[in-house]
Every structure is written in C-alpha cells, then in structure tokens.
Design an enzyme around this catalytic site. Sequence first.
Site, mmCIF file in Angstrom:
data_model
loop_
_atom_site.group_PDB
_atom_site.id
_atom_site.type_symbol
_atom_site.label_atom_id
_atom_site.label_comp_id
_atom_site.label_asym_id
_atom_site.label_seq_id
_atom_site.Cartn_x
_atom_site.Cartn_y
_atom_site.Cartn_z
ATOM 1 N N ALA A 23 37.140 37.038 34.508
ATOM 2 C CA ALA A 23 37.835 35.985 35.260
ATOM 3 C C ALA A 23 39.221 36.423 35.746
ATOM 4 C CB ALA A 23 37.949 34.747 34.386
ATOM 5 N N HIS A 117 26.357 36.227 34.416
ATOM 6 C CA HIS A 117 26.513 34.816 34.020
ATOM 7 C C HIS A 117 26.089 33.861 35.127
ATOM 8 C CE1 HIS A 117 29.664 35.934 30.688
ATOM 9 N NE2 HIS A 117 28.441 36.280 30.387
ATOM 10 N N CYS A 125 17.239 23.044 39.149
ATOM 11 C CA CYS A 125 16.757 21.816 38.508
ATOM 12 C C CYS A 125 16.498 22.089 37.016
ATOM 13 C CB CYS A 125 15.484 21.324 39.185
ATOM 14 S SG CYS A 125 14.808 19.882 38.346
HETATM 15 P P1 NAD Z 1 38.829 35.330 29.978
HETATM 16 O O1 NAD Z 1 39.475 34.086 30.507
HETATM 17 O O2 NAD Z 1 38.363 35.320 28.579
HETATM 18 O O3 NAD Z 1 39.842 36.557 30.113
HETATM 19 C C1 NAD Z 1 40.516 36.830 31.298
HETATM 20 C C2 NAD Z 1 41.552 37.904 30.999
HETATM 21 O O4 NAD Z 1 42.121 38.314 32.222
HETATM 22 C C3 NAD Z 1 42.681 37.427 30.094
HETATM 23 O O5 NAD Z 1 42.889 38.365 29.061
HETATM 24 C C4 NAD Z 1 43.897 37.362 31.037
HETATM 25 O O6 NAD Z 1 45.106 37.679 30.395
HETATM 26 C C5 NAD Z 1 43.534 38.390 32.069
HETATM 27 N N1 NAD Z 1 44.107 38.144 33.407
HETATM 28 C C6 NAD Z 1 44.185 36.991 34.077
HETATM 29 N N2 NAD Z 1 44.675 37.186 35.317
HETATM 30 C C7 NAD Z 1 44.955 38.514 35.403
HETATM 31 C C8 NAD Z 1 45.469 39.333 36.430
HETATM 32 N N3 NAD Z 1 45.822 38.848 37.624
HETATM 33 N N4 NAD Z 1 45.610 40.661 36.178
HETATM 34 C C9 NAD Z 1 45.281 41.191 34.956
HETATM 35 N N5 NAD Z 1 44.755 40.448 33.950
HETATM 36 C C10 NAD Z 1 44.585 39.119 34.180
HETATM 37 O O7 NAD Z 1 37.686 35.691 31.003
HETATM 38 P P2 NAD Z 1 36.352 36.552 30.770
HETATM 39 O O8 NAD Z 1 36.626 37.673 29.862
HETATM 40 O O9 NAD Z 1 35.806 36.791 32.131
HETATM 41 O O10 NAD Z 1 35.347 35.593 30.003
HETATM 42 C C11 NAD Z 1 35.301 34.240 30.266
HETATM 43 C C12 NAD Z 1 34.060 33.647 30.875
HETATM 44 O O11 NAD Z 1 34.583 32.760 31.835
HETATM 45 C C13 NAD Z 1 33.136 34.513 31.634
HETATM 46 O O12 NAD Z 1 31.918 34.298 31.079
HETATM 47 C C14 NAD Z 1 33.119 33.967 33.073
HETATM 48 O O13 NAD Z 1 31.777 33.699 33.442
HETATM 49 C C15 NAD Z 1 33.804 32.645 33.001
HETATM 50 N N6 NAD Z 1 34.764 32.339 34.072
HETATM 51 C C16 NAD Z 1 34.559 32.774 35.343
HETATM 52 C C17 NAD Z 1 35.481 32.492 36.337
HETATM 53 C C18 NAD Z 1 35.223 32.969 37.739
HETATM 54 O O14 NAD Z 1 34.072 33.113 38.147
HETATM 55 N N7 NAD Z 1 36.267 33.264 38.515
HETATM 56 C C19 NAD Z 1 36.628 31.771 36.033
HETATM 57 C C20 NAD Z 1 36.810 31.318 34.710
HETATM 58 C C21 NAD Z 1 35.867 31.619 33.740
#
Ligand code: NAD
Length: 252
Positions: A23, A117, A125
């Site tokens: 994310a 994911h 559905c």
């Molecule tokens: P997470 O939220 O657990 O971790 C995100 C990490 O990225 C954090 O450690 C944060 O400090 C870091 N971060 C945020 N912005 C940053 C930047 N600009 N530069 C560098 N680092 C940055 O996310 P994850 O590990 O992807 O796991 C969470 C779950 O959330 C996933 O399964 C995903 O499917 C879902 N998710 C997806 C989205 C999306 O599609 N954009 C958004 C939110 C959550």
Amino acid sequence: MDEIFRIAELINKSNCVVALTGAGVSTASGIPDFRGPQGLWRRLDPSKFEISYFHRNPDEVWGIFISTFAIRDDIAPNPAHKALAELEAMGKLCAVITQNIDGLHQKAGSRRVVEIHGSLRYAVCTKCGMKYPLAEVLREYKGAAPRCKVCGGVLKPDVVFFGEPLPQEALNEAVMLAELSDLFIVIGSSLAVAPANRLPFIAKRRGAKLVIVNGEPTELDEIADVVIRGRVEEILPKVVEALKAGYPERSS
Ligand code: NAD
C-alpha cells in the site's frame, strides 16, 4: 545516494528482478495505507475488513470501500508506479507482484502484474460467483450494497478480505516468480500480512538478493541485503535515473 547506486548495481547484475509492492506505493496517489503514519488503522477498525463483517454489514463496507479506496477516475499513478513500469520497459524488471487492489500499476503501464489480493476492477456475487466490472456496478450504486442481476445475491468488491483465501492462480504465479527471481525488491509494504510476507523468504531461500524500500522498518529488514528508508516515489525514479545514466557500469 550510495544505496541508490547499490540497488542499480544489483538490478544490472540480475537476470530476473521481481518487485513485491504494498500500500505504501500508492499513498502518494492519495490512497491511504493500513499501517503507515497516516494509515487507515488509525481511524478504522481492522475488523471491518473481515469477510464475516462484510457478510453482516455489506452496505457499510461498500460505503467504506467507495470513500477509502477513492474509486474515482482522478486517482492517478505516481512516480513510484511509473518508475516500475519504466524498469519493465527497459527490460530490467520481470514482474510486479502486488498486494494492492487499486490497479495503479497497470494504469502506469506495467504489463506483468500479479494481483494476489484481487482487484477493485470487479465486483463478484457472493452467491453465484458472477463477476461485474466495478465501473458498471458503481453507475447504479445508491448507497446500499449492489445486487447480482442473475440471482439477486449481494455483490462484494472482488478483493481478498481478511479471513478469505488468496486467489490460487495468482498466488501460484507469485510463488513461481519468487522462486525464479535472483533479485527480489519489496516496495512500500510493512510485510505484516501473510502469506505475501512469505515471498521474500522463498526468494532468499533460492539464493536471491533481497532489497527493501520502505518509509518505516519492516518485519524482514533483518534478512535483507539492502534496506532503504525513504519515500518510494522519490527513491524509485532515482534508481531509474542511475540506471539510465549508466552508473554503475554493467559488470559481466
Ligand atoms: P501496510 O499498510 O501494512 O504497509 C505500508 C507500508 O508502507 C508502511 O510500513 C508505511 O510506513 C509505508 N509507506 C507508506 N507510504 C510510503 C511512501 N510514500 N514511501 C515509503 N513507504 C511508505 O500495507 P501492506 O504491507 O500493503 O499490507 C496491507 C494490505 O492492505 C494489503 O493486503 C493491501 O491489499 C491492502 N491495502 C491496499 C491498498 C491499495 O490498493 N492502495 C491500500 C490500503 C491497503
């Protein structure tokens, strides 16, 4: 800057570079992450992303998805997505495995994207499995969970909720890519979510180098060969620039 060159050098030396994104790659596009400093967990209860909660409260969860993941046309890829697409076009990146559901890698031009994911491009559905393009579903959205036109079942965004299995085909492909890679780069992920956070181990076990680029410490920093702490939308374009500038020289 040394670490930028180190990554560029590793990329140049590798035959199969695979990226795993989370994310954090999309926060610069205005989509909040879960666990970062401005993450959703600071204002939303994570249990709302559990499949059992969705089944009990589909109207509320649809509302959360629509407001949170900003299902809007004006959400655009940022320099991190674009840098990854450019690396692939330069022949320096085999594939992106993403935990994200926002489709921004594809919008940036990445061609081989493995979405482990699911994706917000579709709704599915919960009763008969019929899939609908999300854009079509949203045109008729009036605040309540949309229904299947075939069987009347409740539609769900076609993404993996907590408590649901991952799409098997995508997971198999992700594992295969981790096994094939000789450089595995994790970008913008806390690596707190399983089984995605097993992929770096799989790559390492097969002898790949592991690079982690993230704003905060991750759960796997200890086993990484290079860790860069900073904003991914600033770091990745610098890596592309370093490669284009021919530094470091390709070693044979
Ligand atoms: P997470 O939220 O657990 O971790 C995100 C990490 O990225 C954090 O450690 C944060 O400090 C870091 N971060 C945020 N912005 C940053 C930047 N600009 N530069 C560098 N680092 C940055 O996310 P994850 O590990 O992807 O796991 C969470 C779950 O959330 C996933 O399964 C995903 O499917 C879902 N998710 C997806 C989205 C999306 O599609 N954009 C958004 C939110 C959550």
